[in-house]
Design a protein around this motif. Structure first.
Motif, PDB file in Angstrom:
ATOM      1  N   GLN A   1       5.459 108.755 -12.719  1.00  0.00           N
ATOM      2  CA  GLN A   1       4.734 107.817 -13.586  1.00  0.00           C
ATOM      3  C   GLN A   1       5.685 106.782 -14.176  1.00  0.00           C
ATOM      4  O   GLN A   1       5.379 105.591 -14.205  1.00  0.00           O
ATOM      5  N   GLU A   2       6.837 107.247 -14.633  1.00  0.00           N
ATOM      6  CA  GLU A   2       7.803 106.325 -15.229  1.00  0.00           C
ATOM      7  C   GLU A   2       8.370 105.358 -14.189  1.00  0.00           C
ATOM      8  O   GLU A   2       8.544 104.174 -14.464  1.00  0.00           O
ATOM      9  N   LEU A   3       8.650 105.854 -12.979  1.00  0.00           N
ATOM     10  CA  LEU A   3       9.140 104.970 -11.914  1.00  0.00           C
ATOM     11  C   LEU A   3       8.126 103.867 -11.610  1.00  0.00           C
ATOM     12  O   LEU A   3       8.499 102.725 -11.367  1.00  0.00           O
ATOM     13  N   ALA A   4       6.852 104.211 -11.629  1.00  0.00           N
ATOM     14  CA  ALA A   4       5.798 103.239 -11.334  1.00  0.00           C
ATOM     15  C   ALA A   4       5.664 102.212 -12.447  1.00  0.00           C
ATOM     16  O   ALA A   4       5.296 101.061 -12.198  1.00  0.00           O
ATOM     17  N   SER A   5       5.973 102.600 -13.668  1.00  0.00           N
ATOM     18  CA  SER A   5       5.755 101.721 -14.821  1.00  0.00           C
ATOM     19  C   SER A   5       6.989 100.940 -15.244  1.00  0.00           C
ATOM     20  O   SER A   5       6.886  99.968 -15.977  1.00  0.00           O
ATOM     21  N   SER A   6       8.161 101.368 -14.818  1.00  0.00           N
ATOM     22  CA  SER A   6       9.404 100.756 -15.275  1.00  0.00           C
ATOM     23  C   SER A   6      10.005  99.887 -14.175  1.00  0.00           C
ATOM     24  O   SER A   6       9.995 100.256 -13.013  1.00  0.00           O
TER      25      SER A   6
ATOM     26  N   PHE B   1       3.614  98.436  -5.362  1.00  0.00           N
ATOM     27  CA  PHE B   1       2.434  98.426  -6.224  1.00  0.00           C
ATOM     28  C   PHE B   1       2.761  98.258  -7.700  1.00  0.00           C
ATOM     29  O   PHE B   1       1.851  98.168  -8.522  1.00  0.00           O
ATOM     30  N   ARG B   2       4.032  98.167  -8.058  1.00  0.00           N
ATOM     31  CA  ARG B   2       4.421  98.065  -9.471  1.00  0.00           C
ATOM     32  C   ARG B   2       3.769  96.879 -10.196  1.00  0.00           C
ATOM     33  O   ARG B   2       3.417  96.983 -11.355  1.00  0.00           O
ATOM     34  N   GLN B   3       3.614  95.743  -9.490  1.00  0.00           N
ATOM     35  CA  GLN B   3       3.009  94.580 -10.137  1.00  0.00           C
ATOM     36  C   GLN B   3       1.577  94.871 -10.567  1.00  0.00           C
ATOM     37  O   GLN B   3       1.111  94.356 -11.577  1.00  0.00           O
ATOM     38  N   TYR B   4       0.861  95.721  -9.823  1.00  0.00           N
ATOM     39  CA  TYR B   4      -0.511  96.075 -10.178  1.00  0.00           C
ATOM     40  C   TYR B   4      -0.540  96.982 -11.409  1.00  0.00           C
ATOM     41  O   TYR B   4      -1.452  96.905 -12.213  1.00  0.00           O
ATOM     42  N   VAL B   5       0.469  97.825 -11.538  1.00  0.00           N
ATOM     43  CA  VAL B   5       0.591  98.667 -12.725  1.00  0.00           C
ATOM     44  C   VAL B   5       0.931  97.788 -13.923  1.00  0.00           C
ATOM     45  O   VAL B   5       0.319  97.892 -14.989  1.00  0.00           O
ATOM     46  N   LYS B   6       1.870  96.869 -13.738  1.00  0.00           N
ATOM     47  CA  LYS B   6       2.289  95.963 -14.814  1.00  0.00           C
ATOM     48  C   LYS B   6       1.127  95.081 -15.291  1.00  0.00           C
ATOM     49  O   LYS B   6       0.961  94.851 -16.486  1.00  0.00           O
ATOM     50  N   ASN B   7       0.295  94.617 -14.343  1.00  0.00           N
ATOM     51  CA  ASN B   7      -0.836  93.749 -14.685  1.00  0.00           C
ATOM     52  C   ASN B   7      -2.065  94.516 -15.166  1.00  0.00           C
ATOM     53  O   ASN B   7      -3.074  93.907 -15.494  1.00  0.00           O
ATOM     54  N   GLY B   8      -2.010  95.840 -15.170  1.00  0.00           N
ATOM     55  CA  GLY B   8      -3.124  96.641 -15.658  1.00  0.00           C
ATOM     56  C   GLY B   8      -4.232  96.877 -14.640  1.00  0.00           C
ATOM     57  O   GLY B   8      -5.278  97.417 -14.989  1.00  0.00           O
TER      58      GLY B   8
ATOM     59  N   ILE C   1       6.662 108.815  -3.607  1.00  0.00           N
ATOM     60  CA  ILE C   1       6.320 108.411  -2.243  1.00  0.00           C
ATOM     61  C   ILE C   1       4.825 108.625  -2.014  1.00  0.00           C
ATOM     62  O   ILE C   1       4.146 107.758  -1.451  1.00  0.00           O
ATOM     63  N   ALA C   2       4.292 109.750  -2.468  1.00  0.00           N
ATOM     64  CA  ALA C   2       2.860 110.022  -2.324  1.00  0.00           C
ATOM     65  C   ALA C   2       2.041 108.981  -3.096  1.00  0.00           C
ATOM     66  O   ALA C   2       1.016 108.482  -2.595  1.00  0.00           O
ATOM     67  N   LEU C   3       2.484 108.633  -4.296  1.00  0.00           N
ATOM     68  CA  LEU C   3       1.790 107.617  -5.096  1.00  0.00           C
ATOM     69  C   LEU C   3       1.799 106.273  -4.371  1.00  0.00           C
ATOM     70  O   LEU C   3       0.771 105.590  -4.273  1.00  0.00           O
ATOM     71  N   SER C   4       2.937 105.901  -3.811  1.00  0.00           N
ATOM     72  CA  SER C   4       3.050 104.650  -3.065  1.00  0.00           C
ATOM     73  C   SER C   4       2.134 104.656  -1.841  1.00  0.00           C
ATOM     74  O   SER C   4       1.442 103.671  -1.562  1.00  0.00           O
TER      75      SER C   4
ATOM     76  N   TYR D   1       8.653 101.429  -1.516  1.00  0.00           N
ATOM     77  CA  TYR D   1       7.827 102.274  -2.369  1.00  0.00           C
ATOM     78  C   TYR D   1       7.457 101.610  -3.688  1.00  0.00           C
ATOM     79  O   TYR D   1       6.627 102.134  -4.419  1.00  0.00           O
ATOM     80  N   HIS D   2       8.050 100.471  -4.008  1.00  0.00           N
ATOM     81  CA  HIS D   2       7.769  99.792  -5.274  1.00  0.00           C
ATOM     82  C   HIS D   2       6.703  98.710  -5.140  1.00  0.00           C
ATOM     83  O   HIS D   2       6.432  97.987  -6.086  1.00  0.00           O
TER      84      HIS D   2
END
Length: 192
Positions: free
Chosen positions: A127-132, A149-156, A83-86, A146-147
Motif C-alpha cells: 500500500q505504501e509503495l503504491a502511494s509514495s 498505476f501510481r498516478q491513478y492512486v495520486k489522483n484519487g 507485483i500482484a497489485l500492479s 510496476y509503478h
C-alpha cells in the motif's frame, strides 16, 4: 479427489447478488510469496515464484478473476504483493474506461465509475509503495513497470484500502486454504 468434489457439486451455480447501491468497479488483490518453496524441490525456480490472485467486481459481483504465477522472483512479501497489485491494475484501469464507454447505452450511472475504484490490499508495505513516490533502499530494485498505476492512486482514481486478511477475497486464488476458510470465501465470491 478433485473429480469427486466436482461430481458432488454439479448442482451448484454461480450466484450473482448485485448490491444496488455499490455500483463501483473494485478489486481484491493478494499474493502468496514463494508459496511452493517448502512443498517442491527447493532447487526448482518454480518453487520460489509467487502466485498473484485478484478479483474485479462490479456492484459486488465478480466479473473477472485471475490466478497466475508471477513471471519473476519477488524478494519479499511486499514485493510479491506489489507485483500482484500492479498486475490487477493492468486489468482494472482499462476496464474502468470500457465501463465509461458502455455505461450510457446500458443505462448505468456513470457517477460511480467516474469517481474511484477501491483496491483491497492486505499488505501495508505494498500500500505504501503504491502511494509514495519516493524510493527506499529495500525496494529500489522494483522496476518502473510496476509503478505504472501510481498516478491513478495520486489522483484519487484508485484508492488502496486496507483489507483484513480474513476478508481478503483474492486469498482463495493464491493458495490452498483450510476447508472452513475456503467455504467462507467461496460463498462470498460465488454465492454458495
Amino acid at each position: 479427489r478433485i473429480a469427486r468434489y466436482l461430481n458432488g457439486n454439479q448442482d451448484k451455480r454461480y450466484i450473482l447478488n448485485p448490491a444496488c447501491k455499490a455500483t463501483t468497479l473494485d478489486c481484491y488483490v493478494d499474493a502468496d510469496f514463494a508459496g511452493e518453496w517448502n512443498k517442491l524441490d527447493k532447487g526448482d525456480q518454480e518453487s520460489v515464484t509467487s502466485r498473484s490472485g485478484f478479483i474485479i467486481q462490479y456492484a459486488g459481483c465478480p466479473i473477472l478473476w485471475v490466478s497466475k504465477m508471477q513471471s519473476e522472483v519477488a524478494l519479499s512479501t511486499t514485493e510479491a504483493e506489489y507485483i500482484a497489485l500492479s498486475q490487477s491494475m493492468r486489468d482494472l484501469l482499462p476496464m474502468r474506461e470500457m465501463f465509461k464507454e458502455i455505461a450510457v447505452p446500458l443505462g448505468i450511472s456513470t457517477t460511480a465509475i467516474n469517481t474511484y475504484s477501491k483496491a483491497f490490499e492486505d499488505n501495508k508495505g505494498a500500500q505504501e509503495l503504491a502511494s509514495s513516490e519516493r524510493y527506499r533502499p529495500r525496494t529500489k530494485h522494483i522496476a518502473i513497470k510496476y509503478h505504472h498505476f501510481r498516478q491513478y492512486v495520486k489522483n484519487g482514481v484508485i484508492k488502496i484500502i486496507q483489507a483484513d486478511t480474513h476478508e481478503q477475497l483474492a486469498d482463495i486464488l493464491t493458495k490452498a486454504l483450510p476447508l472452513h476458510t475456503f467455504e467462507k470465501l467461496r460463498k462470498e465470491v460465488q454465492g454458495w
